[in-house]
Design a protein around this motif. Structure first.
Motif, PDB file in Angstrom:
ATOM      1  N   LEU A   1       0.913  -1.089  -0.138  1.00  0.00           N
ATOM      2  CA  LEU A   1       0.033   0.046   0.014  1.00  0.00           C
ATOM      3  C   LEU A   1       0.947   1.393   0.182  1.00  0.00           C
ATOM      4  O   LEU A   1       1.694   1.314   0.924  1.00  0.00           O
ATOM      5  CB  LEU A   1      -1.066  -0.059   1.259  1.00  0.00           C
ATOM      6  CG  LEU A   1      -1.904   1.173   1.313  1.00  0.00           C
ATOM      7  CD1 LEU A   1      -2.961   1.275   0.447  1.00  0.00           C
ATOM      8  CD2 LEU A   1      -2.541   1.302   2.767  1.00  0.00           C
ATOM      9  N   PRO A   2       0.813   2.150  -1.082  1.00  0.00           N
ATOM     10  CA  PRO A   2       1.622   3.418  -1.015  1.00  0.00           C
ATOM     11  C   PRO A   2       1.330   4.415  -0.103  1.00  0.00           C
ATOM     12  O   PRO A   2       1.736   5.444  -0.511  1.00  0.00           O
ATOM     13  CB  PRO A   2       1.622   3.673  -2.742  1.00  0.00           C
ATOM     14  CG  PRO A   2       0.232   3.253  -3.085  1.00  0.00           C
ATOM     15  CD  PRO A   2      -0.255   1.880  -2.029  1.00  0.00           C
ATOM     16  N   PHE A   3       0.489   3.956   0.899  1.00  0.00           N
ATOM     17  CA  PHE A   3      -0.047   5.083   1.834  1.00  0.00           C
ATOM     18  C   PHE A   3       0.345   4.797   3.223  1.00  0.00           C
ATOM     19  O   PHE A   3       0.062   3.532   3.597  1.00  0.00           O
ATOM     20  CB  PHE A   3      -1.282   5.741   1.712  1.00  0.00           C
ATOM     21  CG  PHE A   3      -1.647   6.089   0.119  1.00  0.00           C
ATOM     22  CD1 PHE A   3      -1.509   7.617  -0.158  1.00  0.00           C
ATOM     23  CD2 PHE A   3      -2.072   5.451  -0.672  1.00  0.00           C
ATOM     24  CE1 PHE A   3      -1.730   7.912  -1.204  1.00  0.00           C
ATOM     25  CE2 PHE A   3      -2.645   5.649  -1.994  1.00  0.00           C
ATOM     26  CZ  PHE A   3      -2.079   7.181  -2.370  1.00  0.00           C
ATOM     27  N   ASP A   4       0.650   5.622   4.230  1.00  0.00           N
ATOM     28  CA  ASP A   4       0.887   5.391   5.551  1.00  0.00           C
ATOM     29  C   ASP A   4      -0.438   5.379   6.053  1.00  0.00           C
ATOM     30  O   ASP A   4      -0.438   4.587   7.195  1.00  0.00           O
ATOM     31  CB  ASP A   4       1.998   6.342   6.240  1.00  0.00           C
ATOM     32  CG  ASP A   4       3.156   6.677   5.412  1.00  0.00           C
ATOM     33  OD1 ASP A   4       3.858   5.446   5.282  1.00  0.00           O
ATOM     34  OD2 ASP A   4       3.414   7.834   5.003  1.00  0.00           O
ATOM     35  N   LEU A   5      -1.401   6.321   5.658  1.00  0.00           N
ATOM     36  CA  LEU A   5      -2.536   6.426   6.264  1.00  0.00           C
ATOM     37  C   LEU A   5      -3.749   6.414   5.333  1.00  0.00           C
ATOM     38  O   LEU A   5      -3.342   7.236   4.108  1.00  0.00           O
ATOM     39  CB  LEU A   5      -2.505   7.763   7.182  1.00  0.00           C
ATOM     40  CG  LEU A   5      -1.827   7.780   8.379  1.00  0.00           C
ATOM     41  CD1 LEU A   5      -1.859   9.325   9.105  1.00  0.00           C
ATOM     42  CD2 LEU A   5      -2.901   6.860   9.272  1.00  0.00           C
ATOM     43  N   VAL A   6      -4.951   6.036   5.581  1.00  0.00           N
ATOM     44  CA  VAL A   6      -6.003   6.279   4.575  1.00  0.00           C
ATOM     45  C   VAL A   6      -7.185   6.648   5.218  1.00  0.00           C
ATOM     46  O   VAL A   6      -7.492   6.131   6.400  1.00  0.00           O
ATOM     47  CB  VAL A   6      -6.659   4.920   3.754  1.00  0.00           C
ATOM     48  CG1 VAL A   6      -7.591   5.185   3.117  1.00  0.00           C
ATOM     49  CG2 VAL A   6      -5.081   4.525   3.044  1.00  0.00           C
ATOM     50  N   TYR A   7      -7.907   7.922   5.149  1.00  0.00           N
ATOM     51  CA  TYR A   7      -9.037   8.175   5.724  1.00  0.00           C
ATOM     52  C   TYR A   7     -10.296   8.149   4.814  1.00  0.00           C
ATOM     53  O   TYR A   7      -9.928   8.485   3.545  1.00  0.00           O
ATOM     54  CB  TYR A   7      -8.847   9.915   6.042  1.00  0.00           C
ATOM     55  CG  TYR A   7      -7.828  10.086   7.060  1.00  0.00           C
ATOM     56  CD1 TYR A   7      -8.295  10.372   8.427  1.00  0.00           C
ATOM     57  CD2 TYR A   7      -6.317  10.472   6.622  1.00  0.00           C
ATOM     58  CE1 TYR A   7      -7.384  10.779   9.255  1.00  0.00           C
ATOM     59  CE2 TYR A   7      -5.659  10.672   7.788  1.00  0.00           C
ATOM     60  CZ  TYR A   7      -6.068  10.956   8.875  1.00  0.00           C
ATOM     61  OH  TYR A   7      -5.182  11.054  10.042  1.00  0.00           O
TER      62      TYR A   7
END
Ligand code: UDP
Length: 562
Positions: A131-137
């Motif tokens: 997943l290329p994101f540290d966080l997903v909102y």
């Protein structure tokens, strides 16, 4: 990479995309609030004094705005539909951007797929796709989308997800097996996330994180101007939909004796029949004009719906008194259509519980509308008094930035559970688990381990009365329930420290545990950490409750939480 505060929001406006009425509303709001955000960033930067902040790569996927989830909101933006969600998403985006994080925004499945690195048109990503994101909102709709497109990697990365969830999700509804076994049936629950991954609109459910939104802040000059410029007897009714006026004739006629009544009810060509002729209806106003109206008004009146929206805070921030009805019996998912199917059994005692319990008089009056005498007396007093504009710190731009910053720096739901803390000893009084040396030392050692934020030394434990939920038991002592402290209390040691006379101790799955059952002198420990819950009560149990202090005007953060 260090995150650097941003004060120019023009790139954010580009990131937000275009086309939909909802996005247009959100962008206008962000643009209007740019100066406030910039000032808040300056203040927070000063407060944090150059402390290191890591830049995160963040995906914001607004599920309810996708065509695939029906997007029922966008077409109603100009027609009196709900705007609170859009207010909140606009402010979340602004906060993340101003804090200096790398940001992507998606409002369609196609965009989501391409950001997740999944080949377009195919099902889920291959197993190993990182997943290329540290966080997903995202929101509940977005969770479904993520699961669909991430396939097996969803399990691995779901700890990075934050779910924006207006009314909150209680642990009993979140835990799939437990909810299914015990009839906590809803349309939304069952995701087995850490309950703190759900983020609410108001700080009403300490089991979840409080995300919030902002309201415009006035400077001293503006406050004085507003106080001087109030029309003597003007009231604005809360609500954009005509249906809320139904059956309010008697109430309106009482009001009309003392006040000139204004409304902002959406209409197409004719005046909505529910709105009496003596009411001055402005139709749905653009947000800045709505604020102008509130600046002139003395009173903002709730008719019982919508629940827990932003408008009362805006009214109070603009110097209005907010008058609302007490709900008796309280509304909840058990007895009211609106809450049915929502993953919470929270009881709502008035239209806006936050306004009632966090703000209160003189700004907020909660009265029984069926009692004409009480109502009339309240109106007479309100008309005579003058109140200052008031905005709780947690709803200012600075307050929201501070909170979101703290969450991003400290909340980690991906790390493996840390070592169990040693039991606490030497209580100061029978029912306070006092912080002692062992505790503090553990907190310091474990400061990088999950569960160490909020810091363990802000724990104050209480054995609640039978039938009392931890949420309320903590509030009774001027504290807030802190579910991440439950592991500290979930041991025989803890019961011993609190001098609870356990004849026997058992460990089971029950969202009310740890608890003590008086009749058999039985102590119960929690077997499933996901079920630790501030909410919930039973006359059978005295619950063992983890409470903590909080900052004035920023209930999400303990004194030492920054
Ligand atoms: N609002 C608006 N025009 C109006 C009335 C309200 O733009 O005529 C805005 C208001 O500023 C608030 C937002 O609508 O920020 C949502 O308010 P509400 O509390 O009604 O919550 P909702 O039910 O829309 O989520």
């Amino acid at each position: 990479v260090q995150a650097v505060f941003r004060s120019n929001l023009s790139h954010l406006l580009e990131l937000m995309g275009s086309g939909k009425e909802s996005l247009i509303f959100m962008k206008k709001r962000t643009k209007r609030l740019t100066a406030q955000w910039a000032l808040a960033a300056q203040r927070l930067a000063q407060k944090l004094g150059g402390a290191r902040r890591d830049q995160k790569q963040v995906l914001v996927h607004i599920g309810f705005l996708t065509e695939e989830s029906g997007d029922v909101f966008s077409p109603r933006v100009l027609k009196g539909g709900p705007l609170g969600e859009m207010v909140q998403w606009a402010d979340i985006l602004a906060a993340l951007y101003v804090l200096g994080h790398g940001l992507r925004v998606t409002v369609s499945l196609k965009e989501l797929q391409s950001n997740l690195g999944a080949p377009p048109g195919r099902g889920s990503c291959p197993l190993a796709t990182p997943l290329p994101f540290d966080l997903v909102y995202t929101d509940y709709h977005g969770l479904q989308h993520m699961k669909r497109y991430m396939g097996l990697s969803f399990r691995k990365y779901r700890c990075r997800i934050r779910v924006i969830d207006t009314f909150g999700t209680e642990p009993a509804y979140n835990h799939e097996e437990y909810a299914t076994l015990h009839g906590y049936r809803t349309n939304w629950g069952y995701w087995n996330l850490n309950p703190k991954q759900f983020m609410t609109m108001f700080p009403h459910t300490p089991d979840n994180s409080f995300m919030g939104f902002v309201s415009e802040e006035l400077n001293e000059t503006e406050k004085q101007l507003i106080k001087g410029g109030k029309a003597s007897n003007m009231a604005v009714v809360y609500g954009k939909e005509a249906s809320i006026w139904k059956g309010k004739e008697k109430f309106l006629s009482i009001l009309n004796k003392y006040l000139e009544i204004h409304g902002t009810v959406y209409y197409e060509s004719q005046r909505p029949p529910e709105v009496p002729a003596f009411v001055k209806n402005h139709g749905l106003l653009p947000q800045p004009e709505f604020q102008q109206l509130l600046r002139k008004a003395k009173l903002f009146i709730g008719f019982g719906f919508p629940y827990e929206g932003p408008a009362p805070l805006e009214a109070i921030a603009n110097g209005c008194v907010f008058l609302q009805s007490r709900f008796s019996p309280p509304h909840s998912s058990l007895n009211h259509e609106f809450f049915r199917g929502k993953p919470t059994s929270r009881e709502v005692f008035s239209q806006h519980p936050y306004a009632e319990s966090f703000i209160g008089k003189p700004h907020v009056w909660t009265v029984d509308y069926n009692n004409s005498e009480e109502l009339e007396a309240a109106i007479k007093t309100i008309v005579r008094t003058q109140v200052d504009p008031y905005l709780p710190y947690e709803y200012t731009c600075e307050g929201m930035l501070e909170r979101v910053h703290a969450y991003i720096q400290h909340q980690d739901f991906c790390a493996a559970p840390g070592p169990a803390p040693p039991g606490a000893r030497a209580p100061e009084s029978p029912f306070i688990l006092a912080p002692n040396a062992t505790h503090l030392k553990w907190a310091r050692n474990a400061s990088l381990a999950p569960g160490a934020w909020p810091p363990a030394h802000s724990l104050r434990a209480w054995l609640a009365a039978a039938g009392r939920a931890c949420t309320d038991a903590c509030l009774d002592h001027g504290l807030i329930c802190e579910p991440s402290f439950f592991p500290f209390l979930n041991s025989q040691d803890a019961f011993q420290t609190l001098q609870v006379p356990c004849d026997s101790t058992e460990s089971e799955m029950n969202h009310l545990y740890p608890a003590f059952a008086q009749p058999g002198q039985e102590c119960f420990l929690q077997k499933e950490p996901l079920l630790f819950s501030c909410a919930g009560s039973s006359s059978k149990y005295r619950r063992l409750c983890p409470c903590r202090d909080f900052r004035k005007g920023q209930v999400a953060l303990c004194q030492d939480c920054l």
